[in-house]
Design a protein around this motif. Sequence first.
Motif, PDB file in Angstrom:
ATOM      1  N   ILE A  88      49.301 -31.929 -55.519  1.00 26.22           N
ATOM      2  CA  ILE A  88      47.980 -32.214 -56.064  1.00 26.22           C
ATOM      3  C   ILE A  88      46.875 -31.853 -55.074  1.00 26.22           C
ATOM      4  CG2 ILE A  88      48.032 -34.641 -55.334  1.00 26.22           C
ATOM      5  CD1 ILE A  88      46.540 -35.336 -57.880  1.00 26.22           C
ATOM      6  N   VAL A  89      47.178 -31.951 -53.764  1.00 30.56           N
ATOM      7  CA  VAL A  89      46.160 -31.663 -52.759  1.00 30.56           C
ATOM      8  C   VAL A  89      46.808 -31.165 -51.477  1.00 30.56           C
ATOM      9  CG1 VAL A  89      46.115 -34.042 -51.862  1.00 30.56           C
ATOM     10  CG2 VAL A  89      44.092 -32.602 -51.590  1.00 30.56           C
ATOM     11  N   PHE A  90      46.099 -30.276 -50.795  1.00 26.40           N
ATOM     12  CA  PHE A  90      46.494 -29.774 -49.487  1.00 26.40           C
ATOM     13  C   PHE A  90      45.257 -29.759 -48.621  1.00 26.40           C
ATOM     14  CE2 PHE A  90      46.652 -26.316 -46.428  1.00 26.40           C
ATOM     15  CZ  PHE A  90      47.861 -26.529 -45.798  1.00 26.40           C
ATOM     16  N   VAL A  91      45.357 -30.329 -47.428  1.00 24.89           N
ATOM     17  CA  VAL A  91      44.266 -30.220 -46.455  1.00 24.89           C
ATOM     18  C   VAL A  91      44.851 -29.763 -45.129  1.00 24.89           C
ATOM     19  CG1 VAL A  91      42.831 -31.991 -47.565  1.00 24.89           C
ATOM     20  CG2 VAL A  91      44.322 -32.635 -45.671  1.00 24.89           C
ATOM     21  N   ALA A  92      44.042 -29.024 -44.394  1.00 27.94           N
ATOM     22  CA  ALA A  92      44.437 -28.570 -43.060  1.00 27.94           C
ATOM     23  C   ALA A  92      43.235 -28.613 -42.140  1.00 27.94           C
ATOM     24  CB  ALA A  92      44.996 -27.150 -43.115  1.00 27.94           C
ATOM     25  N   ALA A  93      43.509 -28.980 -40.894  1.00 23.89           N
ATOM     26  CA  ALA A  93      42.490 -28.965 -39.843  1.00 23.89           C
ATOM     27  C   ALA A  93      43.062 -28.175 -38.674  1.00 23.89           C
ATOM     28  CB  ALA A  93      42.153 -30.381 -39.414  1.00 23.89           C
ATOM     29  N   THR A  94      42.311 -27.198 -38.211  1.00 29.33           N
ATOM     30  CA  THR A  94      42.739 -26.343 -37.113  1.00 29.33           C
ATOM     31  C   THR A  94      41.805 -26.578 -35.935  1.00 29.33           C
ATOM     32  OG1 THR A  94      43.516 -24.704 -38.699  1.00 29.33           O
ATOM     33  CG2 THR A  94      43.179 -23.946 -36.450  1.00 29.33           C
ATOM     34  N   ALA A 101      43.067 -32.122 -34.265  1.00 31.68           N
ATOM     35  CA  ALA A 101      43.577 -31.627 -35.544  1.00 31.68           C
ATOM     36  C   ALA A 101      44.133 -32.771 -36.387  1.00 31.68           C
ATOM     37  CB  ALA A 101      44.652 -30.560 -35.317  1.00 31.68           C
ATOM     38  N   LEU A 102      44.892 -33.669 -35.760  1.00 29.46           N
ATOM     39  CA  LEU A 102      45.476 -34.793 -36.504  1.00 29.46           C
ATOM     40  C   LEU A 102      44.410 -35.747 -37.016  1.00 29.46           C
ATOM     41  CD1 LEU A 102      48.552 -35.435 -34.200  1.00 29.46           C
ATOM     42  CD2 LEU A 102      48.628 -34.674 -36.592  1.00 29.46           C
ATOM     43  N   GLU A 103      43.443 -36.097 -36.175  1.00 32.48           N
ATOM     44  CA  GLU A 103      42.368 -36.989 -36.617  1.00 32.48           C
ATOM     45  C   GLU A 103      41.551 -36.365 -37.739  1.00 32.48           C
ATOM     46  OE1 GLU A 103      39.798 -38.554 -33.613  1.00 32.48           O
ATOM     47  OE2 GLU A 103      41.454 -39.306 -32.414  1.00 32.48           O
ATOM     48  N   ALA A 104      41.211 -35.103 -37.580  1.00 28.51           N
ATOM     49  CA  ALA A 104      40.402 -34.415 -38.592  1.00 28.51           C
ATOM     50  C   ALA A 104      41.147 -34.306 -39.916  1.00 28.51           C
ATOM     51  CB  ALA A 104      39.987 -33.028 -38.086  1.00 28.51           C
TER      52      ALA A 104
END
Length: 149
Positions: A88-94, A101-104
Motif C-alpha cells: 500500500i505504501v513505500f517510503v525511502a530516505a537516503t 536515514a532511519l529517523e527520516a
Amino acid sequence: MIHISVQQFAIDIAAEMTRAEAAGAGAVATFTGLVRADDGVGTLELEHYPGATEAALLKVAEGAIERWSLSAAIIVHRVGPMHPGERIVFVAATAAHRGAALEACAYLIDRLKTDAPFWKRETRGAEASWVEARDGDHAAAARWDNSSR
C-alpha cells in the motif's frame, strides 16, 4: 531529490530502490506497508484528493529533506482497491549516515499517515465501512512536532 507518486498500480520496490540508491549517499532506509487482513478484511479501498494529496506528501518530504539533510525522500502510495498482502505504501530516505536515514524514514511514514488526505474503506464480506486514523497514528506523528532531532 524528492519523488512522490500516488498511483493505482502495484508498487515496484526494485525500481524505487534503484531510484533511492541513485541519490548517491551512504545509507538508504525504507518502509513498505502491506494491506492487513485484520478482522477478516477482504478489500481495502483508498481514495484521495488529487493535487491536495500530492502537495501534502511533498510537504512531508520537504520537511524530512530539510531536517535530516537527505539526498532523497521517496513516497509512493497506492489508491484504489487492494487486497491483503498487497503493498500500500513505500517510503525511502537516503542520507549520508544510517541514523539520519532511519529517523527520516520513520518521520516520513508517521507524518504521511495523518498529514495527507486519504480515505480508507474496508470491506468484510458484504459490509463496507470507512476507517478513521488510529490514535496511535496521531501520537506517532505528534512525536516529531516537539522533537529537536
